[in-house]
Design a protein around this motif. Sequence first.
Motif, PDB file in Angstrom:
ATOM      1  N   SER A  79      -5.002  -2.719  -3.581  1.00 56.23           N
ATOM      2  CA  SER A  79      -5.882  -1.593  -3.277  1.00 56.23           C
ATOM      3  C   SER A  79      -6.257  -1.668  -1.810  1.00 56.23           C
ATOM      4  O   SER A  79      -6.061  -2.684  -1.159  1.00 56.23           O
ATOM      5  N   GLN A  80      -6.800  -0.563  -1.330  1.00 53.51           N
ATOM      6  CA  GLN A  80      -7.161  -0.527   0.084  1.00 53.51           C
ATOM      7  C   GLN A  80      -8.243  -1.545   0.415  1.00 53.51           C
ATOM      8  O   GLN A  80      -8.203  -2.190   1.450  1.00 53.51           O
ATOM      9  N   SER A  81      -9.216  -1.681  -0.487  1.00 47.81           N
ATOM     10  CA  SER A  81     -10.344  -2.553  -0.157  1.00 47.81           C
ATOM     11  C   SER A  81      -9.896  -4.007  -0.075  1.00 47.81           C
ATOM     12  O   SER A  81     -10.316  -4.752   0.816  1.00 47.81           O
ATOM     13  N   GLU A  85      -0.827   4.765  -0.536  1.00 46.63           N
ATOM     14  CA  GLU A  85      -2.086   4.644   0.189  1.00 46.63           C
ATOM     15  C   GLU A  85      -1.824   4.186   1.613  1.00 46.63           C
ATOM     16  O   GLU A  85      -0.755   3.662   1.919  1.00 46.63           O
ATOM     17  N   LEU A 145       0.832  -1.204   0.000  1.00 47.63           N
ATOM     18  CA  LEU A 145       0.000   0.000   0.000  1.00 47.63           C
ATOM     19  C   LEU A 145       0.867   1.255   0.000  1.00 47.63           C
ATOM     20  O   LEU A 145       0.561   2.235  -0.675  1.00 47.63           O
ATOM     21  N   TYR A 153       0.138  -6.780  -7.903  1.00 49.42           N
ATOM     22  CA  TYR A 153      -0.993  -7.596  -7.466  1.00 49.42           C
ATOM     23  C   TYR A 153      -0.676  -8.282  -6.150  1.00 49.42           C
ATOM     24  O   TYR A 153       0.489  -8.546  -5.837  1.00 49.42           O
ATOM     25  N   GLN A 165       2.030   2.427  -3.261  1.00 57.84           N
ATOM     26  CA  GLN A 165       1.024   3.130  -4.053  1.00 57.84           C
ATOM     27  C   GLN A 165       0.623   4.448  -3.411  1.00 57.84           C
ATOM     28  O   GLN A 165      -0.272   5.128  -3.890  1.00 57.84           O
TER      29      GLN A 165
END
Lengths: 110, 91
Positions: free
Chosen positions: B40-42, A54, A49, B3, A52
């Motif tokens: 991704s965060q989710s 985030e 994360l 990924y 990226q």
Amino acid sequence: MFGPFRLTNPLSGGLLWKIPWRLSSHQKYRHRNRLRAVDSVVSTLDRALARQGESMKKMDRWKVEMPTEQEMLPKDKYTVFDRKVKRYRKGIHKVPKWTKVSQRLNPPGF
Amino acid sequence: MSYFRITLMRSGIGLPEKTQGVLKALGLRKRMTTVYYPVSQSVAGQIMRIKELVDVKEVKHAMTKDQMRAARRPDPGYYVERRGVEEMKEL
């Protein structure tokens, strides 16, 4: 006398499930490995994360609150707080599903 | 773009419905299933829910099911120099 329904102490009524009061050294070894596996999953997520740009609220809380395997005291690794037990500690292997839950913290003051 | 390669190492049997729901949502039905999801965060939040059960690596490329199968296939131990079909065409 023999066979699956023989009269033994655990079978002849009552609760007689003999779970030793402490972990064996091999159980402790496997438990440490599991703790480290969870740590590595969390750090992988964090690094991915961060690359990226985030972040995640859950992750930030985990990093602040949860000690890693190396930071934990042996007391916290192998025992947990229990208010019903004398001296308030019991072996972590008495926790239901103890190999699949993260139990690292003590209530304040213990 | 990278990924998450998620492999279910420990089954979710006996765990709360919510945890098992996360496994189902990620497509992890059986042990040793591997799935790929973009970072991704989710997805990271979903993995946090099942962190005790899975093995996670960050990889550059996602693999399809067929590619994973091909990667598992052992070396056949031979290689094809010429094919008979081509020989017949030349004649």
